[in-house]
Design an enzyme around this catalytic site. Structure first.
Site, PDB file in Angstrom:
ATOM      1  N   ILE A 154       0.835  -1.213   0.000  1.00  0.00           N
ATOM      2  CA  ILE A 154       0.000   0.000   0.000  1.00  0.00           C
ATOM      3  C   ILE A 154       0.867   1.259   0.000  1.00  0.00           C
ATOM      4  CG2 ILE A 154      -1.777   1.270   1.287  1.00  0.00           C
ATOM      5  CD1 ILE A 154      -2.790  -1.511   2.289  1.00  0.00           C
ATOM      6  N   THR A 229      -4.458   5.279   7.173  1.00  0.00           N
ATOM      7  CA  THR A 229      -5.384   4.275   6.616  1.00  0.00           C
ATOM      8  C   THR A 229      -4.869   2.873   6.946  1.00  0.00           C
ATOM      9  OG1 THR A 229      -4.235   4.330   4.483  1.00  0.00           O
ATOM     10  CG2 THR A 229      -6.193   5.733   4.692  1.00  0.00           C
ATOM     11  N   SER A 230      -3.990   2.773   7.967  1.00  0.00           N
ATOM     12  CA  SER A 230      -3.466   1.429   8.295  1.00  0.00           C
ATOM     13  C   SER A 230      -4.242   0.834   9.473  1.00  0.00           C
ATOM     14  CB  SER A 230      -1.962   1.466   8.535  1.00  0.00           C
ATOM     15  OG  SER A 230      -1.641   2.365   9.569  1.00  0.00           O
ATOM     16  N   ARG A 231      -3.853   1.144  10.692  1.00  0.00           N
ATOM     17  CA  ARG A 231      -4.605   0.689  11.866  1.00  0.00           C
ATOM     18  C   ARG A 231      -4.612   1.815  12.896  1.00  0.00           C
ATOM     19  NH1 ARG A 231      -6.518  -2.464   9.068  1.00  0.00           N
ATOM     20  NH2 ARG A 231      -6.496  -4.740   9.178  1.00  0.00           N
ATOM     21  N   ASP A 255      -8.901   6.875   8.427  1.00  0.00           N
ATOM     22  CA  ASP A 255      -9.860   5.846   8.014  1.00  0.00           C
ATOM     23  C   ASP A 255      -9.977   4.782   9.100  1.00  0.00           C
ATOM     24  OD1 ASP A 255     -11.609   4.598   6.067  1.00  0.00           O
ATOM     25  OD2 ASP A 255     -10.058   3.053   5.887  1.00  0.00           O
ATOM     26  N   GLU A 260     -12.087   1.852  17.396  1.00  0.00           N
ATOM     27  CA  GLU A 260     -13.150   1.632  16.398  1.00  0.00           C
ATOM     28  C   GLU A 260     -13.933   0.338  16.607  1.00  0.00           C
ATOM     29  OE1 GLU A 260     -10.630   1.448  12.731  1.00  0.00           O
ATOM     30  OE2 GLU A 260     -11.505  -0.534  12.463  1.00  0.00           O
ATOM     31  N   HIS A 292     -13.255   3.121   8.191  1.00  0.00           N
ATOM     32  CA  HIS A 292     -12.479   1.940   7.768  1.00  0.00           C
ATOM     33  C   HIS A 292     -13.030   1.410   6.434  1.00  0.00           C
ATOM     34  CE1 HIS A 292      -9.802  -1.475   9.467  1.00  0.00           C
ATOM     35  NE2 HIS A 292      -9.769  -1.485   8.143  1.00  0.00           N
ATOM     36  N   GLN A 293     -13.080   2.305   5.470  1.00  0.00           N
ATOM     37  CA  GLN A 293     -13.670   1.962   4.170  1.00  0.00           C
ATOM     38  C   GLN A 293     -12.651   1.994   3.043  1.00  0.00           C
ATOM     39  OE1 GLN A 293     -16.139   5.804   4.005  1.00  0.00           O
ATOM     40  NE2 GLN A 293     -15.488   5.659   1.874  1.00  0.00           N
ATOM     41  N   ALA A 294     -11.365   2.182   3.378  1.00  0.00           N
ATOM     42  CA  ALA A 294     -10.363   2.352   2.316  1.00  0.00           C
ATOM     43  C   ALA A 294     -10.332   1.147   1.376  1.00  0.00           C
ATOM     44  CB  ALA A 294      -8.989   2.593   2.931  1.00  0.00           C
ATOM     45  N   PHE A 295     -10.649  -0.037   1.916  1.00  0.00           N
ATOM     46  CA  PHE A 295     -10.599  -1.260   1.094  1.00  0.00           C
ATOM     47  C   PHE A 295     -11.839  -1.424   0.227  1.00  0.00           C
ATOM     48  CE2 PHE A 295     -13.855  -3.957   3.002  1.00  0.00           C
ATOM     49  CZ  PHE A 295     -14.168  -3.205   4.132  1.00  0.00           C
TER      50      PHE A 295
HETATM   51  P1  NAI Z   1       2.658  -4.921   3.654  1.00  0.00           P
HETATM   52  O1  NAI Z   1       2.969  -6.067   4.543  1.00  0.00           O
HETATM   53  O2  NAI Z   1       2.798  -5.078   2.183  1.00  0.00           O
HETATM   54  O3  NAI Z   1       3.548  -3.643   4.084  1.00  0.00           O
HETATM   55  C1  NAI Z   1       3.706  -3.237   5.417  1.00  0.00           C
HETATM   56  C2  NAI Z   1       5.089  -2.622   5.521  1.00  0.00           C
HETATM   57  O4  NAI Z   1       5.211  -2.076   6.832  1.00  0.00           O
HETATM   58  C3  NAI Z   1       6.213  -3.644   5.335  1.00  0.00           C
HETATM   59  O5  NAI Z   1       7.103  -3.211   4.323  1.00  0.00           O
HETATM   60  C4  NAI Z   1       6.870  -3.701   6.701  1.00  0.00           C
HETATM   61  O6  NAI Z   1       8.281  -3.935   6.644  1.00  0.00           O
HETATM   62  C5  NAI Z   1       6.554  -2.319   7.234  1.00  0.00           C
HETATM   63  N1  NAI Z   1       6.705  -2.219   8.686  1.00  0.00           N
HETATM   64  C6  NAI Z   1       6.492  -3.160   9.628  1.00  0.00           C
HETATM   65  N2  NAI Z   1       6.813  -2.691  10.845  1.00  0.00           N
HETATM   66  C7  NAI Z   1       7.243  -1.413  10.666  1.00  0.00           C
HETATM   67  C8  NAI Z   1       7.741  -0.415  11.544  1.00  0.00           C
HETATM   68  N3  NAI Z   1       7.866  -0.635  12.873  1.00  0.00           N
HETATM   69  N4  NAI Z   1       8.105   0.778  11.016  1.00  0.00           N
HETATM   70  C9  NAI Z   1       8.018   0.991   9.680  1.00  0.00           C
HETATM   71  N5  NAI Z   1       7.579   0.070   8.796  1.00  0.00           N
HETATM   72  C10 NAI Z   1       7.180  -1.108   9.289  1.00  0.00           C
HETATM   73  O7  NAI Z   1       1.185  -4.482   4.048  1.00  0.00           O
HETATM   74  P2  NAI Z   1       0.195  -3.571   3.184  1.00  0.00           P
HETATM   75  O8  NAI Z   1      -0.618  -4.439   2.291  1.00  0.00           O
HETATM   76  O9  NAI Z   1       0.933  -2.444   2.594  1.00  0.00           O
HETATM   77  O10 NAI Z   1      -0.790  -3.048   4.342  1.00  0.00           O
HETATM   78  C11 NAI Z   1      -0.325  -2.193   5.360  1.00  0.00           C
HETATM   79  C12 NAI Z   1      -1.393  -2.114   6.434  1.00  0.00           C
HETATM   80  O11 NAI Z   1      -2.539  -1.439   5.922  1.00  0.00           O
HETATM   81  C13 NAI Z   1      -1.950  -3.480   6.881  1.00  0.00           C
HETATM   82  O12 NAI Z   1      -1.143  -4.075   7.877  1.00  0.00           O
HETATM   83  C14 NAI Z   1      -3.313  -3.136   7.424  1.00  0.00           C
HETATM   84  O13 NAI Z   1      -3.208  -2.897   8.797  1.00  0.00           O
HETATM   85  C15 NAI Z   1      -3.663  -1.829   6.691  1.00  0.00           C
HETATM   86  N6  NAI Z   1      -4.820  -1.986   5.793  1.00  0.00           N
HETATM   87  C16 NAI Z   1      -5.877  -1.131   5.939  1.00  0.00           C
HETATM   88  C17 NAI Z   1      -6.988  -1.234   5.127  1.00  0.00           C
HETATM   89  C18 NAI Z   1      -8.138  -0.293   5.232  1.00  0.00           C
HETATM   90  O14 NAI Z   1      -9.200  -0.567   4.666  1.00  0.00           O
HETATM   91  N7  NAI Z   1      -8.000   0.833   5.908  1.00  0.00           N
HETATM   92  C19 NAI Z   1      -7.074  -2.288   4.116  1.00  0.00           C
HETATM   93  C20 NAI Z   1      -5.866  -3.103   3.989  1.00  0.00           C
HETATM   94  C21 NAI Z   1      -4.802  -2.948   4.837  1.00  0.00           C
END
Ligand code: NAI
Length: 344
Positions: A154, A229-231, A255, A260, A292-295
């Site tokens: 992302i 938009t992560s957690r 998001d 939540e 939490h609708q980004a997906f």
């Molecule tokens: P990903 O696993 O491809 O990338 C996450 C990155 O964060 C990795 O490169 C990892 O090395 C890095 N990371 C881990 N710990 C870290 C730290 N302490 N400091 C800096 N970087 C760190 O995951 P992706 O697909 O990019 O998703 C990221 C997050 O987005 C998910 O874990 C999820 O929580 C959130 N998400 C939110 C959605 C939404 O609808 N709002 C939908 C999908 C995911």
């Protein structure tokens, strides 16, 4: 496989049916998984979850006592599942490791543009036929520095969009990605100091919990735009509110929200008592909150259901789910294809 899927929204049913093609016998439940609703899993092999379901140790133990062998979450994040508890009870876990990262990236940039150009404020005014321009001044993204924390799927998709707007993109990650197209890799402190816009794309872990706190906010540029938009747990939200009060944070786009669970994904219009912190945040014109609708795009929803059914298919064949395996200790080595087991 006999499956119960929790927290199912009406709009998901069509996508799930299309992916499943009646292969698995799936009971759809709109309630989230909890210690009470775990009873619906009686007689099933697998449980399908979403992000705000309660898969803490007591719930996992109850599921294990009922014979549940598999838990598949319809999300990338797995922070809502006690992986150690699942592992100790022999329950296999799987997620949807990648699905349309562009969906989340595009929503992130939508929040950024809407905040800068005061789109929601303008819309509210326009509905009242108030077409004054006061209070609607924004800023160009062109030439601004965007700082991305987390450069996974992302983060990189978000970088590509901001590059298209003519931004300079800097990024930080605990694991430096092999390929960094036009992104300057910098230490976290440097990112906090240089970025005009900071966007969070790391998973929620003990290391990232409250990674945005009073110390990190103090290092940011005054008036910074902060996007998450992560957690929700990545931001200490009361401290972010203080940052808004002092002007250190100029814009906040969320998001996700650390409290939540039990709030997002449901209609709370008629609650008499509403979350005070969220109410306070939403009273500000420079804060934009989405639930939490980004997906939530057609493309992402289909990919989520396809991967979830694929996970169930693989387990049924006694195979590991590969990249989707979310077990605390990867089960890849211990799970054999069913034909090998049959020969033994
Ligand atoms: P990903 O696993 O491809 O990338 C996450 C990155 O964060 C990795 O490169 C990892 O090395 C890095 N990371 C881990 N710990 C870290 C730290 N302490 N400091 C800096 N970087 C760190 O995951 P992706 O697909 O990019 O998703 C990221 C997050 O987005 C998910 O874990 C999820 O929580 C959130 N998400 C939110 C959605 C939404 O609808 N709002 C939908 C999908 C995911």
């Amino acid at each position: 496989m006999k499956v119960v899927a929790y927290s199912i929204k009406a709009f998901e049913k069509e996508f799930l049916a299309k992916s499943n093609q009646k292969k698995h016998d799936i009971t759809l439940i709109s309630n989230p998984l909890s210690i009470e609703t775990a009873a619906y899993a009686e007689g099933k092999d697998a449980v399908v979850l979403f992000t705000n379901d309660d898969a803490s140790a007591p719930v996992i133990n109850k599921l294990a006592d009922m014979g549940i062998k598999y838990i598949a979450t319809r999300s990338a994040g797995t922070d809502h599942i006690d992986k150690i508890a699942a592992g100790s009870r022999g329950i296999k876990l799987a997620n949807v490791p990648v699905y349309s990262p562009q969906a989340i990236a595009e929503h992130t940039v939508a929040l950024a543009l809407a905040l800068s150009r005061r789109i929601t404020v303008a819309h509210k005014h326009s509905l009242n036929f108030d077409f004054k321009l006061d209070d609607l001044i924004g800023f160009n993204f062109y030439g601004k520095t965007i700082g991305l924390i987390g450069l996974g799927h992302i983060g990189l998709a978000t970088a590509a969009i901001f590059k298209g707007l003519g931004c300079r993109v800097i990024g930080y990650d605990v694991n430096k990605p092999a390929r960094l197209p036009d992104i300057e890799f910098v230490p976290l402190d440097e990112l906090l100091r240089q970025a005009d816009v900071i966007s969070l794309h790391a998973p929620l872990t003990p290391d990232t919990f409250h990674i945005i706190n009073s110390q990190s906010i103090a290092k940011m540029k005054p008036g910074v735009m902060l996007l998450n938009t992560s957690r929700g747990g990545l931001i200490d939200t009361p401290v972010a509110l203080q940052g808004l009060n002092t002007g250190q944070i100029g814009y906040l786009g969320l998001d996700v929200y650390e409290n939540e669970k039990g709030l997002f994904f449901q209609d709370h219009t008629h609650d008499t008592l509403k979350d005070a912190l969220l109410t306070e945040l939403m009273s500000r014109p420079n804060v934009l909150i989405t639930p939490h609708q980004a997906f939530l795009t057609n493309e992402a929803l289909q990919q989520i259901c396809d991967q979830t059914i694929k996970n169930l298919d693989l387990w049924q064949q006694n195979k590991c789910t590969g990249n989707a395996c979310a077990c605390a200790n990867s089960c890849r080595a211990e799970v054999q294809p069913i034909k090998n087991i049959a020969r033994m």
